[in-house]
Design a protein around this motif. Structure first.
Motif, PDB file in Angstrom:
ATOM      1  N   GLU A 127      -9.793   1.796   9.059  1.00 64.14           N
ATOM      2  CA  GLU A 127      -9.434   1.091   7.826  1.00 64.14           C
ATOM      3  C   GLU A 127      -8.404   1.912   7.062  1.00 64.14           C
ATOM      4  OE1 GLU A 127      -8.924  -1.567   5.117  1.00 64.14           O
ATOM      5  OE2 GLU A 127     -10.501  -2.026   6.560  1.00 64.14           O
ATOM      6  N   LEU A 128      -7.313   1.275   6.675  1.00 67.61           N
ATOM      7  CA  LEU A 128      -6.242   1.951   5.935  1.00 67.61           C
ATOM      8  C   LEU A 128      -6.445   1.905   4.422  1.00 67.61           C
ATOM      9  CD1 LEU A 128      -3.135   0.578   7.856  1.00 67.61           C
ATOM     10  CD2 LEU A 128      -4.164   2.848   8.055  1.00 67.61           C
ATOM     11  N   ILE A 129      -7.093   0.862   3.955  1.00 68.18           N
ATOM     12  CA  ILE A 129      -7.208   0.610   2.516  1.00 68.18           C
ATOM     13  C   ILE A 129      -8.489   1.257   1.977  1.00 68.18           C
ATOM     14  CG2 ILE A 129      -7.281  -1.209   0.759  1.00 68.18           C
ATOM     15  CD1 ILE A 129      -4.689  -1.228   2.440  1.00 68.18           C
ATOM     16  N   PRO A 130      -8.399   2.029   0.893  1.00 68.45           N
ATOM     17  CA  PRO A 130      -9.592   2.675   0.321  1.00 68.45           C
ATOM     18  C   PRO A 130     -10.658   1.665  -0.117  1.00 68.45           C
ATOM     19  CG  PRO A 130      -7.590   3.612  -0.612  1.00 68.45           C
ATOM     20  CD  PRO A 130      -7.183   2.400   0.186  1.00 68.45           C
ATOM     21  N   SER A 160      -6.173  -2.514   8.859  1.00 68.06           N
ATOM     22  CA  SER A 160      -6.549  -1.435   9.758  1.00 68.06           C
ATOM     23  C   SER A 160      -5.417  -1.133  10.722  1.00 68.06           C
ATOM     24  CB  SER A 160      -7.823  -1.807  10.537  1.00 68.06           C
ATOM     25  OG  SER A 160      -7.636  -3.009  11.236  1.00 68.06           O
ATOM     26  N   PHE A 217       0.862  -1.174   0.000  1.00 65.45           N
ATOM     27  CA  PHE A 217       0.000   0.000   0.000  1.00 65.45           C
ATOM     28  C   PHE A 217       0.896   1.220   0.000  1.00 65.45           C
ATOM     29  CE2 PHE A 217      -2.659   3.161   2.320  1.00 65.45           C
ATOM     30  CZ  PHE A 217      -3.608   3.314   1.322  1.00 65.45           C
ATOM     31  N   ASP A 218       0.775   2.011  -1.065  1.00 65.15           N
ATOM     32  CA  ASP A 218       1.637   3.176  -1.276  1.00 65.15           C
ATOM     33  C   ASP A 218       3.110   2.785  -1.176  1.00 65.15           C
ATOM     34  OD1 ASP A 218      -0.455   4.894  -1.832  1.00 65.15           O
ATOM     35  OD2 ASP A 218      -0.614   5.639   0.224  1.00 65.15           O
ATOM     36  N   TYR A 264     -10.732  -0.998  -2.971  1.00 69.23           N
ATOM     37  CA  TYR A 264     -10.044  -2.284  -2.827  1.00 69.23           C
ATOM     38  C   TYR A 264     -10.766  -3.233  -1.860  1.00 69.23           C
ATOM     39  CZ  TYR A 264      -6.320   0.533  -4.879  1.00 69.23           C
ATOM     40  OH  TYR A 264      -5.581   1.365  -5.684  1.00 69.23           O
ATOM     41  N   LYS A 322      -2.787   1.821  -3.999  1.00 70.15           N
ATOM     42  CA  LYS A 322      -2.415   3.224  -3.802  1.00 70.15           C
ATOM     43  C   LYS A 322      -3.551   3.936  -3.059  1.00 70.15           C
ATOM     44  CE  LYS A 322       0.596   3.478  -7.811  1.00 70.15           C
ATOM     45  NZ  LYS A 322       1.639   2.804  -7.087  1.00 70.15           N
ATOM     46  N   SER A 323      -3.180   4.946  -2.259  1.00 73.57           N
ATOM     47  CA  SER A 323      -4.187   5.660  -1.474  1.00 73.57           C
ATOM     48  C   SER A 323      -5.115   6.498  -2.350  1.00 73.57           C
ATOM     49  CB  SER A 323      -3.524   6.536  -0.415  1.00 73.57           C
ATOM     50  OG  SER A 323      -2.591   7.396  -1.000  1.00 73.57           O
ATOM     51  N   SER A 324      -4.655   6.901  -3.515  1.00 73.60           N
ATOM     52  CA  SER A 324      -5.536   7.613  -4.435  1.00 73.60           C
ATOM     53  C   SER A 324      -5.197   7.188  -5.855  1.00 73.60           C
ATOM     54  CB  SER A 324      -5.373   9.127  -4.285  1.00 73.60           C
ATOM     55  OG  SER A 324      -4.071   9.515  -4.646  1.00 73.60           O
ATOM     56  N   LYS A 325      -6.253   7.106  -6.649  1.00 75.12           N
ATOM     57  CA  LYS A 325      -6.048   6.726  -8.049  1.00 75.12           C
ATOM     58  C   LYS A 325      -5.713   7.974  -8.839  1.00 75.12           C
ATOM     59  CE  LYS A 325      -8.855   2.639  -8.176  1.00 75.12           C
ATOM     60  NZ  LYS A 325      -9.880   1.907  -8.879  1.00 75.12           N
TER      61      LYS A 325
END
Length: 142
Positions: free
Chosen positions: A109-112, A87, A40-41, A115, A138-141
């Motif tokens: 929750e860490l994952i957008p 999380s 993640f990132d 996903y 990724k945190s943002s697309k």
């Protein structure tokens, strides 16, 4: 009467042999052993959950843990929708509304949602071993 008993016993033995042969020859639908990494990132997901759902609805749903960015599990073959959750602890709260209540972790929750709750992740799994089925989230697309 003795001939009848022998016939029944012989038939039962033959039935058992046929059932065992059938079970040995029919292992059920093909399975996929799948493993890979989840980042993640750019950083490995330390602890999380990954789940595979048959895209068409037919087949086995399976899930497992992600530890230090790695996962491994067995599921159905074919096209799968994948969900990933992870999380982190962001605080503590009382379990009950009493002065001596034990405290429990408050998680975030860490994952957008792209996903997990509204996952757009898809993968096609073949029978047997499927290695390096990696997910670089990724945190943002962009």
């Amino acid at each position: 009467m003795n001939n009848f008993r022998r016939a029944v016993r012989g038939g039962a033995a033959l039935g058992a042999v046929v059932a065992l042969a059938f079970m040995a020859g029919c292992g059920g639908p093909p399975k996929a052993q799948v493993s890979g990494t989840v980042t993640f990132d750019g950083a490995p997901v330390e602890n999380g959950i990954i789940q595979f759902y048959p895209a068409g609805g037919a087949g086995q749903t399976a899930g497992g843990g992600i530890e230090n960015g790695k996962y491994q599990l067995e599921t159905s073959t074919g096209e799968m929708t994948v969900t990933i959750n992870a999380s982190k602890v962001v605080g503590k709260r009382a379990m009950y509304d009493t002065p001596d209540s034990p405290k429990v972790d408050v998680l975030k929750e860490l994952i957008p949602a792209d996903y997990n709750t509204t996952s757009t992740l898809k993968v096609t799994l073949k029978p047997g071993v499927n290695e390096n089925v990696d997910f670089n989230l990724k945190s943002s697309k962009k």
